[in-house]
Design a protein around this motif. Structure first.
Motif, PDB file in Angstrom:
ATOM      1  N   HIS A 103       0.841  -1.163   0.027  1.00  0.00           N
ATOM      2  CA  HIS A 103       0.036  -0.046  -0.028  1.00  0.00           C
ATOM      3  C   HIS A 103       0.632   1.280  -0.130  1.00  0.00           C
ATOM      4  CE1 HIS A 103       0.248   0.937   4.315  1.00  0.00           C
ATOM      5  NE2 HIS A 103       0.285  -0.209   4.544  1.00  0.00           N
ATOM      6  N   ASP A 165       6.356   1.478   6.474  1.00  0.00           N
ATOM      7  CA  ASP A 165       4.864   0.880   6.497  1.00  0.00           C
ATOM      8  C   ASP A 165       4.065   1.686   5.385  1.00  0.00           C
ATOM      9  OD1 ASP A 165       2.549  -0.272   6.849  1.00  0.00           O
ATOM     10  OD2 ASP A 165       2.186   0.535   8.731  1.00  0.00           O
ATOM     11  N   ASP A 166       4.103   1.430   4.039  1.00  0.00           N
ATOM     12  CA  ASP A 166       4.661   0.112   3.389  1.00  0.00           C
ATOM     13  C   ASP A 166       5.375   0.400   2.409  1.00  0.00           C
ATOM     14  OD1 ASP A 166       4.757  -2.484   3.271  1.00  0.00           O
ATOM     15  OD2 ASP A 166       2.849  -2.739   2.104  1.00  0.00           O
ATOM     16  N   GLU A 199      -5.132   1.875   2.714  1.00  0.00           N
ATOM     17  CA  GLU A 199      -4.843   0.802   3.606  1.00  0.00           C
ATOM     18  C   GLU A 199      -5.055   0.880   4.894  1.00  0.00           C
ATOM     19  OE1 GLU A 199      -3.200  -2.570   6.056  1.00  0.00           O
ATOM     20  OE2 GLU A 199      -2.564  -0.421   5.784  1.00  0.00           O
ATOM     21  N   GLU A 200      -4.399   2.090   5.589  1.00  0.00           N
ATOM     22  CA  GLU A 200      -4.291   2.315   6.738  1.00  0.00           C
ATOM     23  C   GLU A 200      -5.735   2.922   7.415  1.00  0.00           C
ATOM     24  OE1 GLU A 200      -1.735   1.798   8.566  1.00  0.00           O
ATOM     25  OE2 GLU A 200      -0.184   1.839   7.454  1.00  0.00           O
ATOM     26  N   ASP A 222       3.522  -6.445   3.847  1.00  0.00           N
ATOM     27  CA  ASP A 222       3.378  -5.365   4.853  1.00  0.00           C
ATOM     28  C   ASP A 222       3.429  -5.921   6.290  1.00  0.00           C
ATOM     29  OD1 ASP A 222       2.194  -3.062   5.549  1.00  0.00           O
ATOM     30  OD2 ASP A 222       0.212  -3.623   5.304  1.00  0.00           O
TER      31      ASP A 222
HETATM   32 ZN   LIG Z   1       0.942  -1.402   6.186  1.00  0.00          ZN
END
Ligand SMILES: [Zn+2]
Length: 439
Positions: A103, A165-166, A199-200, A222
């Motif tokens: 992501h 991340d990420d 994604e977060e 991830d």
């Molecule tokens: Zn992540």
């Protein structure tokens, strides 16, 4: 996440692929990573749009360009900010199409603007001071640092998160693609690349077009520590319990008023204090967790999450909650309640158990890349758990970052290179295991 104390930390100083008939490969993962983290891609849970922040497309455009520069002609970003690209098969065999996914956004919890990454070469132990911020990465709080003696550690200047991340996952996938483009004699099947926004904030899988993706299996890149792979997530439900009382003017309420807040308080107090909660469980234990309470005399609503690795537990948890709510209303004649359950996501193991080779090949790839595989479970969910149930079985592979979502986030360059090795080996294994020749 489990930390493996036994793997070798000294095997990764020489930029070289073990077990490959290629003498040396100049990794590009570090340079890519340093470019990507400088682009602010923080997502925003309060935004209704997709992507939630337009700036995520700035990184998306760079990635598409870099893919094209690598000779990946079909690389494209769609209107939602999702990137699709293909490393075409050069194999004589029928290899299942696999997808590598990571992501582009960073967490809303900590600023990702003006990230100034710093590289501490040849780490020799001790705390790592972050710029002039006064903050340090404390050796005592980051036991993984002990596995990184001699490594080059990338950290922040203490004012932002790092974005490993990420963006580590992005850079590692890009470098693995670069490897295959530089070594066209190594056979591989078709690999689909999927980079997602948001994604977060739990929306990374929302606009994935699986028929367009056309992959049979996927891997999110991830995870955290070197060597780790996760094939299990929680199964998750949400419960809303609404208590109803009776509101009457308090001056004339005797024998008539029933206070929903007091019923709700009794219910909360009846939850076990030494078990069945996030603060008292670990490993494979499940829990229920009240995290929001709203209300007044007339009605009071408590929202809880229910979590377990086993779906069957969730039904039992709901049953237990219902019994406690029933007991609470019985203590207040005239009160009543309703409970509403919503399914959130399910343990990806339910899907992955039917295609065990997906995890087995990844475990083998980690071994071949010189690491001790550490198969574990996530006390949470991933985009992979949603993708698995949408039809793309999708375990989670390590990307190497630590201390996610914070100013003390850090990653080792050598661990990123190890992740590139893992991805290369994984793609090779899928080809090797395919039996059928192309007709
Ligand atoms: Zn992540």
């Amino acid at each position: 996440m489990a930390i493996d104390l036994f793997f070798s930390t000294f095997s990764h100083h020489i930029p070289q692929f073990r077990g490959m008939n290629v003498p040396a490969y100049n990794y590009s993962v570090l340079e890519r990573f340093m470019r990507y983290v400088r682009i602010d891609t923080q997502s925003d849970p309060n935004s209704p749009t997709c992507p939630s922040t337009e700036k995520q497309k700035n990184l998306g455009r760079l990635l598409v360009q870099e893919l094209k520069d690598l000779g990946i002609g079909d690389a494209e970003m769609d209107e939602w900010g999702y990137i699709y690209a293909t490393l075409p098969s050069n194999s004589t065999r029928e290899v299942p199409v696999i997808c590598l996914c990571s992501h582009m956004d960073t967490s809303p919890e900590t600023s990702g603007k003006d990230v100034r990454p710093e590289i501490k070469r040849n780490y020799q132990g001790g705390d790592i001071p972050l710029g002039t911020s006064g903050i340090s990465i404390l050796e005592g709080e980051h036991p993984e640092l002990r596995h990184c003696l001699g490594h080059d550690i990338i950290c922040t200047d203490g004012t932002t998160l790092l974005g490993a991340d990420d963006k580590a996952g992005l850079a590692e996938i890009m470098d693995a693609i670069a490897f295959f483009q530089a070594n066209p004699h190594i056979p591989h099947g078709s690999v689909r690349i999927l980079f997602t926004p948001d994604e977060e904030i739990g929306r990374g899988a929302n606009k994935v077009n699986l028929s367009k993706l056309g992959a049979k299996y996927g891997y999110t890149v991830d995870g955290e520590s070197r060597g780790s792979i996760e094939d299990e997530t929680f199964s998750a439900d949400m419960a809303k319990i609404r208590f109803f009382g009776t509101n009457v003017h308090p001056g004339y309420a005797k024998g008539r008023l029933v206070n929903a807040l007091k019923v709700a308080g009794t219910f909360i107090d009846s939850l076990p204090k030494q078990e069945w909660s996030p603060e008292t469980t670990s490993g494979r234990q499940g829990f229920v967790h009240p995290y929001d309470m709203q209300g007044g005399v007339e009605t009071a609503t408590i929202t809880l999450i229910l979590r377990s690795f086993d779906d069957k537990d969730l039904a039992e948890y709901a049953h237990r909650l219902r019994a406690l709510a029933q007991a609470a209303v019985q203590a207040y004649p005239g009160a009543r309640f309703v409970i509403e359950l919503t399914e959130q996501y399910r343990n990806m193991k339910n899907v992955l158990k039917d295609c065990p080779e997906v995890v087995e090949f990844a475990v083998e790839a980690i071994s071949r890349a010189g690491m001790k595989p550490d198969l574990g479970s996530i006390r949470g969910g991933t985009d992979g758990s949603r993708l698995s149930f949408m039809g793309l079985p999708c375990p989670n592979l390590f990307a190497g970052g630590h201390s996610f979502h914070s100013k003390t986030e850090w990653i080792s360059v050598q661990d990123m290179q190890a992740a590139v090795d893992m991805l290369v080996e994984l793609v090779k294994i899928w080809d090797e295991k395919a039996q059928q020749e192309v007709a």
